[in-house]
Motif scaffolding. Structure first.
Motif, short mmCIF file in Angstrom:
data_model
loop_
_atom_site.label_atom_id
_atom_site.label_comp_id
_atom_site.label_asym_id
_atom_site.label_seq_id
_atom_site.Cartn_x
_atom_site.Cartn_y
_atom_site.Cartn_z
N GLU A 177 6.06 18.13 5.86
CA GLU A 177 5.86 16.72 5.52
C GLU A 177 4.70 16.58 4.54
OE1 GLU A 177 6.94 13.93 9.20
OE2 GLU A 177 5.23 15.22 9.63
N LYS A 180 10.31 15.39 4.98
CA LYS A 180 10.04 14.02 4.57
C LYS A 180 8.76 13.97 3.74
CE LYS A 180 12.39 11.45 8.24
NZ LYS A 180 12.23 10.67 9.49
N HIS A 181 8.80 13.17 2.68
CA HIS A 181 7.67 12.94 1.78
C HIS A 181 7.37 14.19 0.95
CE1 HIS A 181 7.14 9.98 5.11
NE2 HIS A 181 7.07 9.17 4.05
N TYR A 229 18.00 18.49 4.86
CA TYR A 229 17.85 17.05 5.09
C TYR A 229 16.51 16.64 4.50
CZ TYR A 229 21.66 17.89 8.37
OH TYR A 229 22.86 18.26 8.92
N GLN A 250 14.13 13.30 2.86
CA GLN A 250 13.97 11.86 2.66
C GLN A 250 12.59 11.57 2.06
OE1 GLN A 250 14.39 9.28 6.15
NE2 GLN A 250 15.16 7.63 4.87
N TYR A 251 12.56 10.62 1.15
CA TYR A 251 11.37 10.20 0.40
C TYR A 251 10.92 11.32 -0.55
CZ TYR A 251 11.35 7.16 4.52
OH TYR A 251 11.72 6.33 5.55
N PHE A 272 17.01 10.91 9.69
CA PHE A 272 16.63 9.96 8.65
C PHE A 272 16.15 8.64 9.24
CE2 PHE A 272 19.66 12.77 6.53
CZ PHE A 272 18.90 13.17 5.44
N ASP A 273 15.21 8.00 8.51
CA ASP A 273 14.78 6.64 8.83
C ASP A 273 15.76 5.65 8.22
OD1 ASP A 273 12.44 7.73 9.95
OD2 ASP A 273 11.39 7.61 8.02
#
Length: 527
Positions: free
Chosen positions: A286, A308-309, A329, A331-332, A486-487
């Motif tokens: 992250e 993520k990020h 996977y 995200q962001y 995921f968010d």
């Protein structure tokens, strides 16, 4: 070397070699590689400053055999630092504490633990470790070494007989958890002495995490027998990854930067920023910033990474590269290339073995990719998807007004596919490319089949990557319906608006992207 084309792989047969990827520094090689480093140019003399850092009196204690070596001091714009050099092998769990006035140094390759093999060794099935760095040991259990790095620590690489890089071997872990105000920084000697500018790159190797996740395009074993392994690209001594465990835990890395990495070893072989090889869903990644990698922002080979990020700034090849059966996977993501340099924002393939299973299955949600000029080089578009890959996009923004946005290459019995929802693209007039069995019309048909997609979008991004009025008006897709990782968001892209500042504080700034952190990537924090 501006770009590297093709691969030198034992794992690619003569038949498959042509399919191992255009420009892929992407694919690991096997066996011994001759280092042919260019003659170094004279190092510029740093501008004298009244730096505030004073060196610590000595190096802290370190559990590994040999401990830390006190290598004297080094002076840069921030002041004078004590240099503490890591041993070539961290053979027991050890920590790098944050100590005022201390920098930690990688002098060539540093191994975290010995490679434990395809699966964890046991007394009934020991693993014969033959790498020079691990001394030919026969293991009857994982060495299970964890290297812990405290918030605010700075580690720099100095190339010696072999380029400096950190190799976290199978059966071992890294625990590098920074904070918003005290990120962990991996960088180069040149960054320390203050000779870098916004174009600097390729000054040391990078960080490599090796796991027991499932991989394809084997250099050892076969996918049919479920014995597939690969050897790390750019490694003089074996650095093998792969197995059958897509839950593999290589440790935790959070709030960290990798600067000025990537190193050319010889023809078609280069280390890069962060390389994750066969890591699994048990690994935590992250809040990562890759800065000026001479290869990819990062690259993922097989396994099941969950991230993520993610920020990649000024990657000289691809901002993110996904290969060899990875089930990813993400995200962001902020994928930001400098004007006139770089290749694709995304290169996605398992192109050396189109019939291998598992097929690559990767989902990318809430991403923003920006490419000011026609940076496509041999990938020919801002995004290239090919070779046994099934890709899903959700809530994405591609802003590349001078380049084609998307290229699908059809090869193999079941060519690569893309499914997109709530993705907008600002492209040149061509927009699409199709190669192999795909035409540009085929590429367009796959992209437009989803909901709320727009391939003639007018970008209103502010401050390079922050959503503007037009982006805000696009309905979002619920990425959580794709996977519980995921968010759910009510916006597309990586950054909702000016109030959304997840990227601020732990990053550094350069001319391509000002993250408002108040710290230039060419400088080091002093606290």
């Amino acid at each position: 070397m501006k770009k590297i084309s093709g691969l030198l792989l034992v794992g690619c047969s003569a038949l498959a070699l042509a399919g191992c990827g255009a420009d892929d520094i992407s694919s690991p090689g096997a066996g011994s590689i001759t280092i042919n480093n260019p003659t170094p140019t004279p190092t510029p003399t740093p501008t004298p400053t009244s730096g505030v850092v004073t060196p610590a009196a000595s190096c802290p204690s370190f559990n590994a055999t040999g401990g830390l070596t006190d290598s004297g001091t080094i002076t840069g714009p921030e002041g004078e630092w004590r240099v503490c050099t890591l041993p070539a092998l961290v053979d027991v769990s050890s920590s790098l504490p944050k100590v005022s006035g201390v920098l930690y140094r990688l002098n060539g390759r540093v191994d975290v633990g010995c490679d434990g093999g395809f699966s964890a060794p046991t007394s009934a099935a020991p693993f014969d470790t033959t790498t020079a760095s691990c001394g030919g040991r026969t293991l009857t259990s994982d060495t299970d070494v964890t290297l812990t790095i405290d918030p605010g620590v700075i580690v720099y690489g100095e190339n010696g007989a072999e380029p400096a890089w950190l190799a976290v071997n199978r059966g071992n872990k890294i625990n590098a958890v920074g904070t918003v105000s005290a990120p962990i920084i991996f960088t180069s000697r040149q960054n320390v002495v203050g000779t870098n500018d916004d174009a600097s790159q390729g000054q040391w190797g990078g960080v490599v995490l090796m796991g027991r996740g499932i991989v394809t395009d084997c250099s050892l074993g076969t996918t049919a027998a479920k014995t597939c392994e690969r050897d790390t690209e750019g490694s003089v001594n074996p650095a093998v990854f792969g197995g059958r465990d897509n839950t593999y835990n290589a440790g935790t890395m959070k709030y960290f930067q990798i600067r000025y990495s990537g190193y050319v070893l010889g023809a078609n072989s280069e280390l890069q920023s962060l390389t994750a090889e066969g890591i699994g869903s048990g690994t935590t990644l992250e809040y990562f910033q890759s800065v000026n990698s001479s290869d990819d922002g990062s690259e993922f080979f097989g396994g099941k990474p969950m991230f993520k990020h993610y920020i990649a700034v000024n990657a000289d090849d691809d901002s993110i590269d996904l290969d060899t059966g990875v089930e990813g996977y993400f995200q962001y993501l902020l994928l930001l290339q400098r004007d006139g340099d770089g290749d694709a924002l995304m290169e996605i393939d398992s192109n050396g073995a189109e019939s291998d299973t598992p097929r690559q299955k990767t989902i990318l949600a809430n991403f923003t990719g920006v490419q000011p000029s026609d940076n496509s080089n041999s990938d020919d578009a801002a995004v290239l998807i090919r070779g046994n890959s099934d890709i899903t996009w959700a809530n994405g923004i591609i802003n590349v007004p001078n380049n084609e946005c998307l290229r699908l290459n059809g090869s193999g019995t079941v060519p690569a596919t893309i499914t997109a929802n709530s993705v907008v693209m600002t492209c040149n007039s061509a927009i699409y490319l199709g190669t192999g069995s795909y035409t540009a019309a085929d590429t367009k048909a796959q992209f437009t089949e989803g909901t709320n997609n727009d391939d003639t979008f007018t970008s209103t991004l502010a401050s390079t990557f922050v959503n503007g009025t037009n982006e805000t008006g696009v309905p979002a897709f619920d990425a959580k319906t794709l996977n519980s990782f995921f968010d759910t968001t009510d916006y597309i892209g990586a950054v909702k608006n000016a109030a959304d500042t997840w990227y601020r504080g732990w990053t550094c700034d350069n001319s391509t992207a000002d993250f408002g952190s108040g710290s230039a990537c060419t400088a080091l924090p002093t606290t």
